[in-house]
Design a protein around this motif. Structure first.
Motif, short mmCIF file in Angstrom:
data_model
loop_
_atom_site.label_atom_id
_atom_site.label_comp_id
_atom_site.label_asym_id
_atom_site.label_seq_id
_atom_site.Cartn_x
_atom_site.Cartn_y
_atom_site.Cartn_z
N MET A 171 0.84 -1.04 -0.14
CA MET A 171 0.09 0.09 0.08
C MET A 171 0.99 1.33 0.05
SD MET A 171 -3.04 1.16 2.91
CE MET A 171 -3.55 -0.44 2.76
N THR A 172 0.58 2.02 -0.87
CA THR A 172 1.30 3.35 -0.88
C THR A 172 0.46 4.67 -0.64
OG1 THR A 172 0.97 3.45 -3.31
CG2 THR A 172 3.01 2.50 -2.97
N ALA A 173 1.05 5.65 -0.11
CA ALA A 173 0.21 6.79 0.27
C ALA A 173 -0.29 7.37 -0.77
CB ALA A 173 0.95 7.71 1.23
N SER A 174 -1.73 7.66 -0.81
CA SER A 174 -2.19 8.34 -2.04
C SER A 174 -2.11 9.88 -1.97
CB SER A 174 -3.75 7.96 -2.18
OG SER A 174 -4.41 8.33 -1.24
N THR A 175 -2.49 10.61 -3.19
CA THR A 175 -2.36 11.97 -3.33
C THR A 175 -3.86 12.19 -3.62
OG1 THR A 175 -0.02 12.01 -4.36
CG2 THR A 175 -1.56 13.97 -4.79
N THR A 176 -4.46 13.13 -2.74
CA THR A 176 -5.63 13.28 -2.84
C THR A 176 -6.16 14.15 -4.23
OG1 THR A 176 -6.09 13.86 -0.52
CG2 THR A 176 -7.72 14.66 -1.73
N SER A 177 -7.02 13.76 -4.81
CA SER A 177 -7.60 14.35 -6.10
C SER A 177 -7.78 16.01 -5.85
CB SER A 177 -8.66 13.58 -6.70
OG SER A 177 -9.17 14.21 -7.86
N THR A 178 -7.39 16.63 -6.91
CA THR A 178 -7.48 17.98 -6.78
C THR A 178 -8.88 18.46 -7.14
OG1 THR A 178 -7.00 18.13 -9.23
CG2 THR A 178 -5.19 18.83 -7.43
N VAL A 196 -14.49 1.46 -0.25
CA VAL A 196 -13.57 1.27 -1.64
C VAL A 196 -14.17 2.76 -2.15
CG1 VAL A 196 -13.28 0.54 -3.88
CG2 VAL A 196 -13.17 -0.91 -1.79
N ARG A 197 -15.58 2.77 -2.65
CA ARG A 197 -15.94 3.99 -3.16
C ARG A 197 -15.35 5.42 -2.65
NH1 ARG A 197 -19.04 8.01 -2.82
NH2 ARG A 197 -19.85 7.52 -0.91
N LEU A 198 -15.44 5.50 -1.39
CA LEU A 198 -15.19 6.85 -0.56
C LEU A 198 -13.65 6.86 -0.72
CD1 LEU A 198 -17.02 6.23 3.15
CD2 LEU A 198 -17.36 8.13 1.17
N LEU A 199 -12.89 5.91 -0.65
CA LEU A 199 -11.36 6.14 -0.65
C LEU A 199 -11.00 6.51 -2.05
CD1 LEU A 199 -9.99 3.23 1.62
CD2 LEU A 199 -10.72 5.74 2.08
N MET A 200 -11.55 5.93 -2.92
CA MET A 200 -11.23 6.23 -4.37
C MET A 200 -11.53 7.47 -4.68
SD MET A 200 -12.11 2.49 -6.34
CE MET A 200 -11.37 3.18 -7.99
N ALA A 249 -7.08 -1.48 2.39
CA ALA A 249 -7.54 -0.41 3.44
C ALA A 249 -8.78 -0.76 4.38
CB ALA A 249 -7.56 0.98 3.04
N ALA A 250 -9.80 -1.38 3.38
CA ALA A 250 -11.06 -1.51 3.96
C ALA A 250 -10.98 -2.88 4.63
CB ALA A 250 -12.19 -1.86 2.79
N ARG A 272 -8.87 5.74 5.74
CA ARG A 272 -8.48 6.92 5.21
C ARG A 272 -6.93 7.12 5.46
NH1 ARG A 272 -12.62 10.14 3.23
NH2 ARG A 272 -14.70 9.99 3.97
N ARG A 273 -6.75 7.04 6.74
CA ARG A 273 -5.37 7.16 7.36
C ARG A 273 -4.52 6.21 6.77
NH1 ARG A 273 -8.03 8.15 12.18
NH2 ARG A 273 -7.71 6.05 13.03
N LEU A 274 -4.89 5.11 6.54
CA LEU A 274 -3.88 4.03 5.90
C LEU A 274 -3.72 4.23 4.34
CD1 LEU A 274 -5.34 0.63 7.48
CD2 LEU A 274 -3.01 1.69 7.66
N VAL A 275 -4.42 4.88 3.57
CA VAL A 275 -4.19 5.28 2.33
C VAL A 275 -3.58 6.64 2.05
CG1 VAL A 275 -6.13 3.86 1.49
CG2 VAL A 275 -6.53 6.27 1.80
N ARG A 276 -3.57 7.28 3.34
CA ARG A 276 -3.29 8.74 3.23
C ARG A 276 -1.81 8.81 3.77
NH1 ARG A 276 -7.06 12.47 6.45
NH2 ARG A 276 -8.40 11.74 4.53
#
Length: 411
Positions: free
Chosen positions: A1-8, A197-201, A214-215, A226-230
């Motif tokens: 799992m890699t930390a994601s970048t929040t979509s703009t 999954v929908r929320l995180l994506m 993460a789920a 949320r913290r795990l993907v962030r």
């Protein structure tokens, strides 16, 4: 799992009904109550009440559902209740509405002094809307005296006030039975994998693979998912917790790892809030006139020391709560590995908590029998209890590791 970048790009506004579509029972209860509060023709007048208790597993979204209820009550759209688009809805959902008070306890428990402040908030008239909504997270932290002090307000809240308390369950160990009897109960189940999954994506910009992992590993705890993907720090902490299950077979390495883990958790709990704590102290010092000069300054400073000591005690209690929360997550992650070993050993086909560590779980399942795995889980549960009993973390963890090593025949 890699930390994601929040979509703009911001996601399109969703109505309260859309936000709660995954939990139709909760959605229907909230929307019926909001319709009754608005006086919609044909609505059930008995659907609305002033005191509520929202329960559900950790991370299920109790407070999120409570804020959705607040938005439905505050909504100014004449046609759609809880539209999600109007300013009132947006402010309520984001926690910035003037008439929505969201109380998140930071200390180990909710005491009478805190309740007095909550009562004052509940007694105020709404300033821009028809309702004043008070949402109280972690209501299981009410002391007996605090619950008793809050009872009359819950029994007879002001006509324009709605009180929503959030707790894990209605069990007497989790929530006051006297307060429970005065509230309408709403159970908020854990969200489905597809909803997380929908929320995180959509909101965190996570890949589908990372979102699904993460789920699962968060046990459907939305906030932690949320913290795990962030956060890379959250991912490292999870890996360190799971690694303990491997290190129990390697002599003293597990005990050395625990010492480092507790030290890291303590630093994280302090560093994450150090700036806010310092700002809080500086604000109090300025209010007390510390640093001022003149004839009255010396007398004023004599009374300031008591206020500063009180603030320091509060900040210490908050720090203890934060440390325990971090360590508790560590123990939940560790328990997941032994649970997965049970699942694999029984060939049950159930979803794994840590699918990316299936190799380790399989290895443990091959080395430890069912009785030993049960003992490992009991040792972790006892460690969690001891942390709540103020046992020093290192001592509690070392005692747990001793039992686990014995259960795994590693000692």
């Amino acid at each position: 799992m890699t930390a994601s970048t929040t979509s703009t790009s911001l996601p399109a506004p969703r109505s309260v009904s859309e936000r709660l579509a995954d939990i139709p029972t909760v959605r229907d209860t909230i929307m019926s109550a909001a319709a009754a509060a608005r006086g919609v023709d044909g609505s059930d007048a008995h659907a609305m009440t002033h005191s509520w208790l929202f329960t559900g597993p950790p991370g299920a979204g109790r407070s999120t559902s409570a804020l959705a209820f607040a938005a439905a009550l505050m909504c100014t759209d004449p046609d759609e209740i809880g539209c999600g688009r109007c300013e009132a809805c947006r402010d309520a959902l984001s926690g910035s509405h003037t008439d929505v008070v969201h109380i998140v306890p930071q200390e180990l428990g909710i005491k009478v002094d805190t309740v007095r402040g909550i009562i004052q908030q509940a007694a105020r008239l709404p300033s821009v809307g028809k309702w004043r909504v008070v949402v109280i997270d972690d209501a299981d932290r009410f002391s007996t005296a605090a619950a008793d002090a809050f009872l009359k307000t819950v029994e007879e809240p002001p006509e324009s006030t709605v009180i929503i308390m959030c707790a894990p369950s209605t069990d007497p160990e989790d929530f006051s039975t006297t307060l429970r009897s005065r509230c309408r109960h709403v159970y908020v189940p854990a969200p489905s994998t597809s909803e997380i999954v929908r929320l995180l994506m959509s909101e965190e910009g996570a890949s589908e693979a990372d979102a699904r992992l993460a789920a699962a590993t968060s046990l459907h705890h939305v906030g932690r998912a949320r913290r795990l993907v962030r956060s890379e720090a959250a991912q490292r902490r999870r890996a360190s917790a799971i690694n303990l299950a491997e290190l129990v077979f390697h002599g003293d390495q597990a005990f050395q790892a625990v010492a480092a883990l507790v030290k890291s958790a303590d630093a994280e709990a302090k560093d994450a809030h150090a700036e806010a704590d310092e700002a809080e102290r500086e604000k109090l010092e300025n209010a007390l006139g510390m640093g001022a000069k003149g004839k009255g300054a010396a007398r004023a400073l004599k009374g300031a020391s008591g206020s500063l000591k009180e603030l320091e005690a509060k900040q210490k209690a908050r720090g203890t709560r934060r440390l325990r929360d971090v360590l508790d997550l560590t123990l939940v992650d560790l328990a997941g590995i032994y649970r997965d070993a049970m699942v694999l050993g029984a060939e049950s086909g159930l979803e794994l908590v840590h699918p990316d560590y299936e190799g380790l779980s399989s290895e443990i399942a091959g080395r430890v029998d069912l009785a030993g795995l049960t003992e490992c889980l009991d040792a972790i549960a006892q460690c969690r209890e001891r942390l709540d009993q103020s046992v020093l973390p290192v001592i509690a963890f070392n005692g747990m590791l001793g039992r686990i090593r014995k259960a795994c025949r590693a000692s």
